[in-house]
Enzyme design. Structure first.
Site: not given
Length: 496
Positions: A192, A401
């Site tokens: 991320e 995720e």
């Protein structure tokens, strides 16, 4: 402007049924589909200064500015996984996961973090032991090399915005590949980076806590993209032949649902996706930033009196070097927001948000969770997966995720429903839409240190008692449900 093809695609996605799933799919996941679960080093390991580990940016901000974190929490002990990794693996074994996604602590492996500085033998041994424990229990490692915990020394050298960052990261990844590559087949370079750059250097809501949006966050992203490409080529040229692994990067985005079916809102949705996900993936897939980013930031920079664009430029050699540096597309996604066209921001406003120029909001009817930003919107993940498949030419997609937070308690029915409904949409995307999703990774194995929220948000399938020095773990109801899904490849009691 977006192309007519993309405009049509987004209008089709908008018109897909948006009703909540009343009955989950009773079809089975393909035999080749893999289920896993994830954690990250700083959130679970603890032992923040043991056995030679160096300080990272989250250690630093928690210790120097405890008010930055809810309740003054820190991850000095966290879940104590540094000492309890065998217990972690036993929980993974009980769940029956095919793989475990975890991250390495850069400052545990190279305490100073900078190129040429000493490697910490205890850090190498810790991760070798963890990897071997996983393999001995038939659990495949999916290893994230960097997840948000930059060594403090690297930050003091200028952090991600410093062009020298690429060389520090290249030194680190060589150490990682040399010491762990014989045990790992799937690598993720960064987790991320949108949040590392936008929140870490743009809004200041993540460590190191700087607020220079529209400036430093763009430099941060530029250097992370180049560092990722460098790591990919290091593996490709020096390690792939012998180790036979794969390398990717994990990017995150919500699904940005057009607020209406009108062309302006549909275009705003596409612009948001390009500014969030495309900011990183477009260079990695195609060599350069999305045209809409280049055009808007170049134009606004000129109008603001800058001599050059605030968006850094790749050279022609860099474009060729970066393009195609991924073996799979990895996505973290949790929720959906509405995207709406708006009047142009005042030209004096310098930020990523004003460059993007999209209003975003939540629907009050969407189910609330333990996190203010996270609403339960299962249909959004199917739309996102379709967009990814069509935008990037049907790549292999790993969902790395997906999960939901609770306030506390072992009977976490909302999490069970979340998994059932989101996975039902994933299955529909695979079986009905032809999207090449091959992995689903639940977040997270256990309650842990959730960054600025400390221990107040709980994403775990296992409850951790943070008042207990032993950090005792107890399975929640969702652990039993997820184990059943993995064992049966079915979301309901009986599948066709």
């Amino acid at each position: 402007m977006i192309s007519n093809t993309k405009l049509i695609l987004l209008i089709i996605l908008f018109t897909l049924a948006q009703r909540p799933i009343e009955t989950a799919s009773n079809r089975s996941f393909p035999a080749s589909f893999k289920f896993g679960i994830a954690t990250s080093a700083h959130q679970i390991e603890g032992a923040w200064n043991e056995d030679g580990k160096g300080e990272n940016i989250w250690d630093h901000i928690c210790h120097t500015n405890p008010d930055y974190i809810d309740n003054g929490d820190n991850a000095d002990l966290a879940c104590d996984s540094y000492h309890k990794y065998k217990e972690d693996v036993a929980m993974l074994k009980d769940l029956g996961v095919n793989y475990y996604r975890f991250s390495l602590s850069w400052s545990r492996i190279i305490p100073l973090g900078i190129a040429g500085s000493p490697v910490n033998p205890a850090g190498i041994v810790y991760y070798q032991n963890l990897l071997q424990e996983l393999i001995d229990n038939d659990i495949e490692p999916l290893v994230t090399i960097y997840c948000w915990d930059l060594p403090e020394t690297v930050e003091e050298y200028g952090g991600f915005p410093n062009p020298e960052f690429e060389e520090h990261f290249a030194y680190y990844v060589r150490v990682v590949f040399q010491n762990f590559g014989h045990l790992v087949k799937y690598w993720i370079t960064f987790n991320e980076p949108l949040e590392s750059c936008y929140q870490g250097y743009g809004t200041g809501t993540m460590a190191p806590g700087y607020s220079h949006s529209g400036l430093t966050d763009y430099k941060c992203a530029h250097n992370i993209i180049k560092a990722h490409a460098k790591a990919y080529h290091v593996y490709d040229e020096e390690f792939r032949t012998q180790q036979q692994g794969s390398v990717g990067i994990v990017l995150d985005t919500s699904w940005y649902e057009p607020a209406t079916g009108g062309a302006a809102d549909v275009e705003a949705s596409e612009r948001a996706l390009q500014f969030a996900f495309g900011w990183y993936m477009h260079p990695i897939a195609f060599g350069n930033y999305p045209p809409v980013m280049v055009e808007r930031i170049d134009q606004r920079s000129e109008q603001q009196g800058f001599n050059t664009s605030r968006l850094p430029k790749f050279t022609e050699d860099e474009i060729e070097y970066i393009k195609g540096t991924y073996d799979f597309l990895a996505i973290n996604t949790y929720t959906t927001v509405y995207a709406q066209a708006r009047e142009e921001y005042d030209i004096d406003v310098i930020s990523w948000d004003s460059d993007m120029n999209v209003d975003m909001f939540l629907d009050d009817s969407w189910e609330e969770t333990g996190s203010s930003w996270l609403r339960v919107v299962p249909w959004g993940i199917r739309k996102l997966l379709n967009w990814l498949s069509k935008t990037y030419n049907n790549p292999e997609i790993f969902i790395t995720e997906n999960g939901v937070s609770d306030k506390d308690g072992l009977q976490d029915d909302q999490r069970i429903n979340f998994f059932r409904e989101y996975l039902s949409n994933v299955l529909d995307a695979v079986l009905d839409d032809g999207v090449n999703v091959t992995r689903y990774t639940a977040w997270s194995l256990m309650d842990n240190f959730e960054w600025q929220r400390g221990f107040s948000e709980k994403f775990g399938l296992y409850h951790v008692d943070f008042e207990d020095p032993e950090r005792s773990r107890t399975p929640k109801a969702s652990a039993e449900y997820y184990a059943q899904v993995i064992a049966t490849r079915c979301l309901v009691d009986v599948c066709d």
